[in-house]
Scaffold this active site. Structure first.
Site, PDB file in Angstrom:
ATOM      1  N   ILE A 126       7.970  47.051 105.250  1.00  0.00           N
ATOM      2  CA  ILE A 126       8.277  48.246 104.389  1.00  0.00           C
ATOM      3  C   ILE A 126       8.945  49.162 105.562  1.00  0.00           C
ATOM      4  O   ILE A 126       8.543  49.486 106.826  1.00  0.00           O
ATOM      5  CB  ILE A 126       6.956  48.683 104.250  1.00  0.00           C
ATOM      6  CG1 ILE A 126       6.037  47.706 103.257  1.00  0.00           C
ATOM      7  CG2 ILE A 126       6.998  50.070 103.358  1.00  0.00           C
ATOM      8  CD1 ILE A 126       4.713  48.246 102.892  1.00  0.00           C
ATOM      9  N   CYS A 127       9.938  49.730 105.010  1.00  0.00           N
ATOM     10  CA  CYS A 127      10.790  50.858 105.663  1.00  0.00           C
ATOM     11  C   CYS A 127      11.497  50.176 107.023  1.00  0.00           C
ATOM     12  O   CYS A 127      11.827  49.148 107.181  1.00  0.00           O
ATOM     13  CB  CYS A 127       9.973  52.105 105.981  1.00  0.00           C
ATOM     14  SG  CYS A 127      10.739  53.519 106.586  1.00  0.00           S
ATOM     15  N   ASN A 128      10.959  51.029 108.233  1.00  0.00           N
ATOM     16  CA  ASN A 128      11.783  50.514 109.284  1.00  0.00           C
ATOM     17  C   ASN A 128      10.936  49.256 110.121  1.00  0.00           C
ATOM     18  O   ASN A 128      11.311  48.831 111.160  1.00  0.00           O
ATOM     19  CB  ASN A 128      11.967  51.592 110.409  1.00  0.00           C
ATOM     20  CG  ASN A 128      10.564  52.114 110.976  1.00  0.00           C
ATOM     21  OD1 ASN A 128       9.652  51.511 110.936  1.00  0.00           O
ATOM     22  ND2 ASN A 128      10.639  53.091 111.847  1.00  0.00           N
TER      23      ASN A 128
END
Length: 346
Positions: A126-128
């Site tokens: 998720i995300c970075n």
């Protein structure tokens, strides 16, 4: 342990094992993202009331506190050994990735933890969190995404990864990545949908009070000059199209619903949804076909007509492209799961 004198609950079935999701909590994590897998995977049950997933949280250290980006820490009850038991590993974002984010290199502690993951385990970020998967080599030669603000950085740091900054998530089989923050919800719902069908995922979405499938990608969230408030949206055209997916729909007819030229409508539509009108229509028709295949006994030809594909061959090509399976195989998989006790997800 449940005392032997107590009656067994719905989970007490020696032949049943829920799919185990292990969430890797790293220092600097975002509490919201950490909670997404627990919320989404913690809801689905089969028709006997058994949880289809088991969700546990671990860190790269022995059990204890993990710092967040907020003014509190969270106590994580499992160490890195939990990763060896996972069917799916999810890596949420962190604002303290250090050399992973700055140089694309894993710390010794993180590398040792990831080495515990069994071959064949499904991986997601998720995300970075995508930086962690990339630094570990899991994204080499694959398409991946991350938060749009980090996409250029991810691409520069890992040129062997094909970074797409415009989508909410990418499913590359055994490795999945999502854009930032709330896109983690889209990703987890997609995995539930892939494992157990649209009906189960839709029920989770309803209980979570989120849409089961968001239109478009994160291109619509990238900062741009503020549009003229007098500009019309394309909402009316989308609602009009959804009401007649079974009919041939021309781009000029959609543009006419907003009293726009085709060129203006196409530009405005992409700005608002992140995809072209044609791509959006195909997405909606695939979702309609999935629902009909799961919930009705209509023939493949009938489903193709009602979903707007016209012919079974056309629907087969689109489902194969979107889902990797034929309509018959999709129905056989998910109708079987609703008709009988669910088998462990793989």
């Amino acid at each position: 342990m449940t005392p032997a004198s107590e009656a067994p609950g719905p989970q007490a079935d020696p032949g049943f094992r829920p799919h185990r999701v292990v969430v890797l909590a790293l220092d600097g994590l975002l509490p919201f993202e950490l909670g997404i897998p627990h919320r989404i995977f913690g809801r689905p049950r089969d028709d006997r009331g058994r949880h289809l997933y088991e969700v546990v949280t671990c860190s790269v250290r022995p059990p204890g506190p993990v710092e967040t980006d907020a003014d509190f820490a969270v106590h994580v009850p499992h160490g890195p050994e939990a990763l060896a038991t996972a069917d799916t590993v999810i890596v949420p974002a962190s604002y303290a990735l250090g050399p992973v984010y700055d140089e694309g290199v894993l710390t010794e502690e993180l590398a040792a933890a990831l080495a515990r993951i069994r071959p064949g385990t499904r991986l997601a970020s998720i995300c970075n969190g995508a930086h962690v998967l990339a630094a570990a080599g899991y994204l080499d030669g694959r398409r991946a995404t991350t938060h749009w603000a980090d996409a250029d950085h991810l691409q520069r740091l890992f040129p062997q990864v094909e970074v797409d900054p415009d989508v909410l998530f990418i499913d590359d089989g055994d490795v999945l990545t999502s854009a930032g923050v709330a896109a983690g919800i889209d990703l987890c719902l997609h995995m539930v949908r892939r494992d157990h069908g649209a009906a189960v995922a839709n029920e989770v979405a309803r209980r979570t009070v989120v849409p089961p499938h968001r239109d478009g990608g994160q291109a619509q969230y990238i900062e741009r000059p503020v549009p003229d408030p007098q500009q019309a949206s394309t909402t009316t055209a989308r609602a009009w199209a959804l009401g007649r997916l079974h009919e041939p729909i021309q781009l000029r007819d959609m543009a006419a619903q907003e009293c726009m030229s085709v060129r203006t409508f196409t530009r405005r539509f992409r700005e608002e949804t992140g995809v072209s009108p044609g791509q959006w229509l195909t997405q909606q028709r695939v979702e309609r076909a999935r629902h009909l295949l799961e919930s009705t006994d209509r023939s493949v030809d009938q489903v193709a007509r009602e979903a707007g594909f016209g012919t079974a061959q056309s629907m087969r090509q689109h489902l194969q492209a979107a889902l990797g399976v034929t309509p018959t195989a999709y129905r056989r998989t998910f109708r079987a799961r609703t008709a009988a006790p669910a088998a462990p997800a793989t």
